[in-house]
Scaffold this motif. Sequence first.
Motif, PDB file in Angstrom:
ATOM      1  N   GLY A 153      47.028  53.843  35.066  1.00  0.00           N
ATOM      2  CA  GLY A 153      47.122  52.887  36.158  1.00  0.00           C
ATOM      3  C   GLY A 153      48.543  52.650  36.650  1.00  0.00           C
ATOM      4  O   GLY A 153      49.511  52.967  35.961  1.00  0.00           O
ATOM      5  N   THR A 154      48.632  52.093  37.839  1.00  0.00           N
ATOM      6  CA  THR A 154      49.916  51.734  38.437  1.00  0.00           C
ATOM      7  C   THR A 154      49.860  50.269  38.844  1.00  0.00           C
ATOM      8  O   THR A 154      48.924  49.850  39.540  1.00  0.00           O
ATOM      9  CB  THR A 154      50.214  52.601  39.674  1.00  0.00           C
ATOM     10  OG1 THR A 154      50.165  53.990  39.305  1.00  0.00           O
ATOM     11  CG2 THR A 154      51.580  52.274  40.241  1.00  0.00           C
ATOM     12  N   GLU A 155      50.864  49.512  38.440  1.00  0.00           N
ATOM     13  CA  GLU A 155      50.880  48.092  38.759  1.00  0.00           C
ATOM     14  C   GLU A 155      51.326  47.857  40.198  1.00  0.00           C
ATOM     15  O   GLU A 155      52.235  48.531  40.694  1.00  0.00           O
ATOM     16  CB  GLU A 155      51.825  47.337  37.806  1.00  0.00           C
ATOM     17  CG  GLU A 155      51.453  47.448  36.345  1.00  0.00           C
ATOM     18  CD  GLU A 155      50.100  46.848  36.041  1.00  0.00           C
ATOM     19  OE1 GLU A 155      49.770  45.800  36.644  1.00  0.00           O
ATOM     20  OE2 GLU A 155      49.363  47.429  35.226  1.00  0.00           O
ATOM     21  N   THR A 156      50.651  46.924  40.862  1.00  0.00           N
ATOM     22  CA  THR A 156      51.036  46.537  42.213  1.00  0.00           C
ATOM     23  C   THR A 156      51.334  45.048  42.234  1.00  0.00           C
ATOM     24  O   THR A 156      50.474  44.230  41.913  1.00  0.00           O
ATOM     25  CB  THR A 156      49.920  46.869  43.237  1.00  0.00           C
ATOM     26  OG1 THR A 156      50.246  46.263  44.490  1.00  0.00           O
ATOM     27  CG2 THR A 156      48.570  46.365  42.781  1.00  0.00           C
ATOM     28  N   MET A 212      43.538  42.580  36.246  1.00  0.00           N
ATOM     29  CA  MET A 212      42.594  42.942  37.298  1.00  0.00           C
ATOM     30  C   MET A 212      42.847  44.384  37.698  1.00  0.00           C
ATOM     31  O   MET A 212      43.997  44.824  37.763  1.00  0.00           O
ATOM     32  CB  MET A 212      42.735  41.999  38.492  1.00  0.00           C
ATOM     33  CG  MET A 212      42.361  40.557  38.167  1.00  0.00           C
ATOM     34  SD  MET A 212      42.457  39.470  39.601  1.00  0.00           S
ATOM     35  CE  MET A 212      44.224  39.499  39.931  1.00  0.00           C
ATOM     36  N   VAL A 213      41.759  45.096  37.959  1.00  0.00           N
ATOM     37  CA  VAL A 213      41.840  46.530  38.233  1.00  0.00           C
ATOM     38  C   VAL A 213      41.207  46.821  39.593  1.00  0.00           C
ATOM     39  O   VAL A 213      40.116  46.324  39.901  1.00  0.00           O
ATOM     40  CB  VAL A 213      41.133  47.339  37.132  1.00  0.00           C
ATOM     41  CG1 VAL A 213      41.277  48.834  37.401  1.00  0.00           C
ATOM     42  CG2 VAL A 213      41.701  46.991  35.759  1.00  0.00           C
ATOM     43  N   VAL A 214      41.894  47.622  40.379  1.00  0.00           N
ATOM     44  CA  VAL A 214      41.424  48.027  41.703  1.00  0.00           C
ATOM     45  C   VAL A 214      41.531  49.547  41.804  1.00  0.00           C
ATOM     46  O   VAL A 214      42.560  50.120  41.426  1.00  0.00           O
ATOM     47  CB  VAL A 214      42.264  47.380  42.825  1.00  0.00           C
ATOM     48  CG1 VAL A 214      41.751  47.806  44.191  1.00  0.00           C
ATOM     49  CG2 VAL A 214      42.262  45.868  42.697  1.00  0.00           C
ATOM     50  N   THR A 215      40.494  50.182  42.281  1.00  0.00           N
ATOM     51  CA  THR A 215      40.577  51.636  42.470  1.00  0.00           C
ATOM     52  C   THR A 215      41.241  51.948  43.816  1.00  0.00           C
ATOM     53  O   THR A 215      41.277  51.102  44.717  1.00  0.00           O
ATOM     54  CB  THR A 215      39.186  52.287  42.427  1.00  0.00           C
ATOM     55  OG1 THR A 215      38.401  51.790  43.519  1.00  0.00           O
ATOM     56  CG2 THR A 215      38.485  51.989  41.119  1.00  0.00           C
ATOM     57  N   ARG A 216      41.746  53.164  43.900  1.00  0.00           N
ATOM     58  CA  ARG A 216      42.379  53.598  45.153  1.00  0.00           C
ATOM     59  C   ARG A 216      41.364  53.553  46.305  1.00  0.00           C
ATOM     60  O   ARG A 216      41.713  53.204  47.442  1.00  0.00           O
ATOM     61  CB  ARG A 216      42.901  55.024  44.985  1.00  0.00           C
ATOM     62  CG  ARG A 216      43.658  55.558  46.170  1.00  0.00           C
ATOM     63  CD  ARG A 216      44.995  54.870  46.349  1.00  0.00           C
ATOM     64  NE  ARG A 216      45.854  55.033  45.168  1.00  0.00           N
ATOM     65  CZ  ARG A 216      47.044  54.454  45.040  1.00  0.00           C
ATOM     66  NH1 ARG A 216      47.500  53.653  46.003  1.00  0.00           N
ATOM     67  NH2 ARG A 216      47.769  54.641  43.956  1.00  0.00           N
ATOM     68  N   GLY A 217      40.108  53.850  46.008  1.00  0.00           N
ATOM     69  CA  GLY A 217      39.078  53.803  47.035  1.00  0.00           C
ATOM     70  C   GLY A 217      38.887  52.408  47.601  1.00  0.00           C
ATOM     71  O   GLY A 217      38.673  52.243  48.807  1.00  0.00           O
ATOM     72  N   ALA A 218      38.991  51.379  46.749  1.00  0.00           N
ATOM     73  CA  ALA A 218      38.859  50.006  47.224  1.00  0.00           C
ATOM     74  C   ALA A 218      40.048  49.611  48.081  1.00  0.00           C
ATOM     75  O   ALA A 218      39.901  48.916  49.101  1.00  0.00           O
ATOM     76  CB  ALA A 218      38.723  49.055  46.033  1.00  0.00           C
TER      77      ALA A 218
END
Length: 303
Positions: free
Chosen positions: A132-135, A160-166
């Motif tokens: 993962g990469t933190e934003t 919290m985790v978000v996919t690139r597609g989201a």
Amino acid sequence: MIPALALAVYALMAGVAVPHVLARSRWAHRAPTVAVLAWQGLTLTFVVATALAVYHVVLVEQHVHDGLVGLLSACGLAADAPPGNSPATLSDVGLLLAPATIVLFPLGWLVRTAWQARGERRRHAALLTVIGTETSEYGATVVDHDVPAVYCLPGRARRMVVTRGALELLTDEQLRAVLEHEKAHIRGRHHLLRAATTAFARAFPGLPLAGLAQEQTALLLEMIADDRALRFHSREALATALCEVAAGRAPRVGLGAGGPGALIRLRRILTPQDRPHRVTWLGVIIASVAAPFLPLLVACGPV
């Protein structure tokens, strides 16, 4: 044997009859927090009533039972045994293992379930650190995956985790709305309630209360998180975001924004209804708190 029969009937109602009524209650989706309390109170009621019913059956003939004082005497917690009772023997105290098992069995499953979930969360958090990469903009971990999904990892390794597609599919407002939903799960420690209902279902497989409590609590917790997100974001933004990420699957140890009962939740978000009348939800709260103590009124009375 009358107290044992009364307690058995009470446990049967809590474990079989009432869960079906509660699952069909119209007010539950309008007051999900109160409904979660009702399910928790019902599970506790079943355990207390069943344990006391077994206690009456196995100990009433051992002459160590005289209501609550007799129970305390058998446990060695009362200063004086009730008049006319012989001192409790080792075999008498050993019989307490039967009702104690009713209480300790689900507690044991709870410890095991929580321990397993904690280990899985730690392993998943370690994996996210690698892939993962933190934003900082959204305070989330971005995973390079095409399927739109948003979920949270609760507990000490919370994130919290978000996919690139989201990220590519959702607007800024929609993404912030669904992330607020996940924050509600983390702040409310909803994973603990999920663990409790899972442990209860494992301890009493096949019991209607166990299956319905697990299913309904999961749905109600999602509604609670939805309500939290709606305090800061529009209904349209949250509903659209939920539709877009509904296909994304969260890991078993995570809580996904899609969650259970997505269609029911979407209807609820887009067609809001008033909260139940104050008398209704106050009555449910009182009943949920009082129900586990009612078996004690039977147990406290002398045989």
